[in-house]
Design a protein around this motif. Sequence first.
Motif, PDB file in Angstrom:
ATOM      1  N   GLU A 290       0.833  -1.196   0.000  1.00  0.00           N
ATOM      2  CA  GLU A 290       0.000   0.000   0.000  1.00  0.00           C
ATOM      3  C   GLU A 290       0.872   1.253   0.000  1.00  0.00           C
ATOM      4  O   GLU A 290       0.412   2.346  -0.357  1.00  0.00           O
ATOM      5  CB  GLU A 290      -0.938   0.010   1.210  1.00  0.00           C
ATOM      6  CG  GLU A 290      -0.227  -0.025   2.555  1.00  0.00           C
ATOM      7  CD  GLU A 290      -0.061  -1.419   3.096  1.00  0.00           C
ATOM      8  OE1 GLU A 290       0.099  -1.570   4.321  1.00  0.00           O
ATOM      9  OE2 GLU A 290      -0.104  -2.368   2.290  1.00  0.00           O
ATOM     10  N   ILE A 291       2.132   1.110   0.395  1.00  0.00           N
ATOM     11  CA  ILE A 291       3.084   2.222   0.363  1.00  0.00           C
ATOM     12  C   ILE A 291       3.609   2.383  -1.064  1.00  0.00           C
ATOM     13  O   ILE A 291       4.090   1.431  -1.664  1.00  0.00           O
ATOM     14  CB  ILE A 291       4.256   1.979   1.334  1.00  0.00           C
ATOM     15  CG1 ILE A 291       3.741   1.853   2.771  1.00  0.00           C
ATOM     16  CG2 ILE A 291       5.286   3.094   1.236  1.00  0.00           C
ATOM     17  CD1 ILE A 291       4.821   1.514   3.790  1.00  0.00           C
ATOM     18  N   GLU A 292       3.530   3.589  -1.587  1.00  0.00           N
ATOM     19  CA  GLU A 292       3.998   3.874  -2.938  1.00  0.00           C
ATOM     20  C   GLU A 292       5.353   4.580  -2.941  1.00  0.00           C
ATOM     21  O   GLU A 292       6.122   4.429  -3.899  1.00  0.00           O
ATOM     22  CB  GLU A 292       2.972   4.723  -3.692  1.00  0.00           C
ATOM     23  CG  GLU A 292       1.638   4.022  -3.886  1.00  0.00           C
ATOM     24  CD  GLU A 292       0.628   4.898  -4.601  1.00  0.00           C
ATOM     25  OE1 GLU A 292       0.991   6.043  -4.980  1.00  0.00           O
ATOM     26  OE2 GLU A 292      -0.513   4.454  -4.793  1.00  0.00           O
ATOM     27  N   VAL A 293       5.633   5.367  -1.899  1.00  0.00           N
ATOM     28  CA  VAL A 293       6.923   6.047  -1.773  1.00  0.00           C
ATOM     29  C   VAL A 293       7.445   5.792  -0.366  1.00  0.00           C
ATOM     30  O   VAL A 293       6.766   6.088   0.617  1.00  0.00           O
ATOM     31  CB  VAL A 293       6.798   7.568  -2.010  1.00  0.00           C
ATOM     32  CG1 VAL A 293       8.167   8.237  -1.863  1.00  0.00           C
ATOM     33  CG2 VAL A 293       6.212   7.854  -3.387  1.00  0.00           C
ATOM     34  N   LEU A 294       8.641   5.241  -0.276  1.00  0.00           N
ATOM     35  CA  LEU A 294       9.260   4.901   1.003  1.00  0.00           C
ATOM     36  C   LEU A 294      10.627   5.579   1.062  1.00  0.00           C
ATOM     37  O   LEU A 294      11.478   5.331   0.204  1.00  0.00           O
ATOM     38  CB  LEU A 294       9.404   3.386   1.137  1.00  0.00           C
ATOM     39  CG  LEU A 294       9.894   2.827   2.473  1.00  0.00           C
ATOM     40  CD1 LEU A 294       8.969   3.238   3.606  1.00  0.00           C
ATOM     41  CD2 LEU A 294       9.990   1.305   2.390  1.00  0.00           C
ATOM     42  N   VAL A 295      10.823   6.441   2.071  1.00  0.00           N
ATOM     43  CA  VAL A 295      12.020   7.274   2.149  1.00  0.00           C
ATOM     44  C   VAL A 295      12.725   7.043   3.482  1.00  0.00           C
ATOM     45  O   VAL A 295      12.075   6.948   4.529  1.00  0.00           O
ATOM     46  CB  VAL A 295      11.668   8.765   1.991  1.00  0.00           C
ATOM     47  CG1 VAL A 295      12.911   9.643   2.188  1.00  0.00           C
ATOM     48  CG2 VAL A 295      11.051   9.024   0.620  1.00  0.00           C
ATOM     49  N   GLY A 296      14.043   6.954   3.425  1.00  0.00           N
ATOM     50  CA  GLY A 296      14.850   6.891   4.627  1.00  0.00           C
ATOM     51  C   GLY A 296      15.811   8.061   4.682  1.00  0.00           C
ATOM     52  O   GLY A 296      16.375   8.465   3.660  1.00  0.00           O
ATOM     53  N   VAL A 297      15.990   8.639   5.874  1.00  0.00           N
ATOM     54  CA  VAL A 297      16.895   9.774   6.076  1.00  0.00           C
ATOM     55  C   VAL A 297      17.777   9.484   7.276  1.00  0.00           C
ATOM     56  O   VAL A 297      17.291   9.053   8.319  1.00  0.00           O
ATOM     57  CB  VAL A 297      16.115  11.091   6.311  1.00  0.00           C
ATOM     58  CG1 VAL A 297      17.089  12.250   6.572  1.00  0.00           C
ATOM     59  CG2 VAL A 297      15.214  11.413   5.128  1.00  0.00           C
ATOM     60  N   ASP A 298      19.074   9.706   7.110  1.00  0.00           N
ATOM     61  CA  ASP A 298      19.992   9.562   8.235  1.00  0.00           C
ATOM     62  C   ASP A 298      21.176  10.487   8.008  1.00  0.00           C
ATOM     63  O   ASP A 298      21.591  10.713   6.863  1.00  0.00           O
ATOM     64  CB  ASP A 298      20.479   8.122   8.381  1.00  0.00           C
ATOM     65  CG  ASP A 298      21.006   7.833   9.779  1.00  0.00           C
ATOM     66  OD1 ASP A 298      20.245   7.258  10.578  1.00  0.00           O
ATOM     67  OD2 ASP A 298      22.159   8.199  10.070  1.00  0.00           O
ATOM     68  N   ILE A 299      21.734  11.005   9.098  1.00  0.00           N
ATOM     69  CA  ILE A 299      22.873  11.908   8.979  1.00  0.00           C
ATOM     70  C   ILE A 299      24.159  11.148   8.660  1.00  0.00           C
ATOM     71  O   ILE A 299      25.126  11.728   8.148  1.00  0.00           O
ATOM     72  CB  ILE A 299      23.035  12.730  10.280  1.00  0.00           C
ATOM     73  CG1 ILE A 299      23.916  13.955  10.030  1.00  0.00           C
ATOM     74  CG2 ILE A 299      23.571  11.844  11.407  1.00  0.00           C
ATOM     75  CD1 ILE A 299      23.914  14.950  11.175  1.00  0.00           C
ATOM     76  N   ASN A 300      24.164   9.846   8.931  1.00  0.00           N
ATOM     77  CA  ASN A 300      25.339   9.005   8.686  1.00  0.00           C
ATOM     78  C   ASN A 300      25.239   8.379   7.296  1.00  0.00           C
ATOM     79  O   ASN A 300      24.640   7.327   7.108  1.00  0.00           O
ATOM     80  CB  ASN A 300      25.447   7.920   9.763  1.00  0.00           C
ATOM     81  CG  ASN A 300      26.758   7.166   9.707  1.00  0.00           C
ATOM     82  OD1 ASN A 300      27.395   7.082   8.659  1.00  0.00           O
ATOM     83  ND2 ASN A 300      27.172   6.619  10.837  1.00  0.00           N
ATOM     84  N   GLY A 301      25.842   9.046   6.309  1.00  0.00           N
ATOM     85  CA  GLY A 301      25.771   8.550   4.936  1.00  0.00           C
ATOM     86  C   GLY A 301      26.472   7.226   4.739  1.00  0.00           C
ATOM     87  O   GLY A 301      26.037   6.385   3.944  1.00  0.00           O
ATOM     88  N   ALA A 302      27.572   6.989   5.471  1.00  0.00           N
ATOM     89  CA  ALA A 302      28.300   5.733   5.327  1.00  0.00           C
ATOM     90  C   ALA A 302      27.440   4.551   5.763  1.00  0.00           C
ATOM     91  O   ALA A 302      27.480   3.479   5.147  1.00  0.00           O
ATOM     92  CB  ALA A 302      29.588   5.786   6.154  1.00  0.00           C
TER      93      ALA A 302
END
Length: 422
Positions: free
Chosen positions: A48-60
Amino acid sequence: MDPIFSPPLHRQRHQFVIDFVMKNKPRKVIDLGCGECSLLKKLRFHREIEVLVGVDINGAKIKKKMHVLAPISTDYLQPSDAQLRIEMYQGSVTQRDARLRGFDLVTSIELIEHLTLADVERFSAVVFGYMTPATVIVSTPNSEFNPLLPGLSGFRHSDHKFEWSRAEFRAWALKVCLEHGYEVEFTGVGQAPYGQQDSVGFCSQIGVFRFRGREHCNMLCDSDADDVSSYTLLFCINYPSLRDNNTLRRVLVTEVVYWTEQLKKRWIKDKTCQRKDALSFCQNERVEKLQKQMDDMAWPVERCLEVVSDSTGQENYKVLWTNGQKQNDPCAFNRYVCVPLAVLWSCCPKVRDLSESVGNLRRLLMDEPEIKLSQDGSAVLVKYQEQDQEDEVNSDLEDSCYAEASQCSHSAEQEEDWETDV
């Protein structure tokens, strides 16, 4: 040390989010402080989710784990009707980015306690005042529960800047609601021992914030006045979906090739008056269903299929069989079984579901190199090859008896220091 929560506390927090998603079916979801993507890996299966986004300050950390979010082989072999895009960003939750505005759900699981109190204020302004999602789920440790945790002295994690009591969390949450137009419901996960729930609360306290003015939120998100992009996009992928025309065509062509071959073989069997089991394939469920459908049809297959010949290579066909009567065969090469699209559409449920109508089926197959249509586009032409029945059965067995195996790899998730044993 034996775990004191079952299932472990981090799984209970994730399950809380998953239960919310299953009940409320948000289309666009962001996980702030996604870390090693453990929650995102679970959410991607809820289509049912069409857009799933993750955000974190630690790019590595994101780069190390983000590829586990890529589609697997079965996603390509059996594309879903739903669509899903996954995006991973490196960025601070105290900074604005217009690409993250107006989502249905934002989760912040055990994140705010890693911020300074000044950054918590910036977090509140960004998430509730700027991003304005419909719902925000925030979880954070409950300091009142800490005395019940064996061996704990100080905070639960060395990076925590604070740990709030229930009253402190409530005061912050109500201030957010007053300033940004939300209402909040308080709950949590990690039950206290019997008789102590009222005195200490949950181990992880949770606030579920709901925006009271969704129409105003959509109006803000549709505005082009603010197009700031402070986050760095590290990963973006679209899952295969039948809503994509290229994917739809690929799946449809595969089904048409398969089912025209089955119809051709059944037709040849009926025409040569072999015993019903002469062309018995592997006990393939799809073939058995097809045979039942054919037996239930109001007209026999041999009245709808026929053999034609392309003697000139220019779509100039001559009917060799019609209604069971064999005619002269002036050209014994390059012959085809003619499978009308109407028969294909009626007999094959998957083809019918994918194409929706015979006219649409014709349109989708028109320029496909793997499909040969008759001159008027009303039928699929399948190569007709006379061969020994035993060879044909053996060939069918080799083609039909296959098994698919997939392996799922699970990597251990590093949890907070204290919670590795919880």
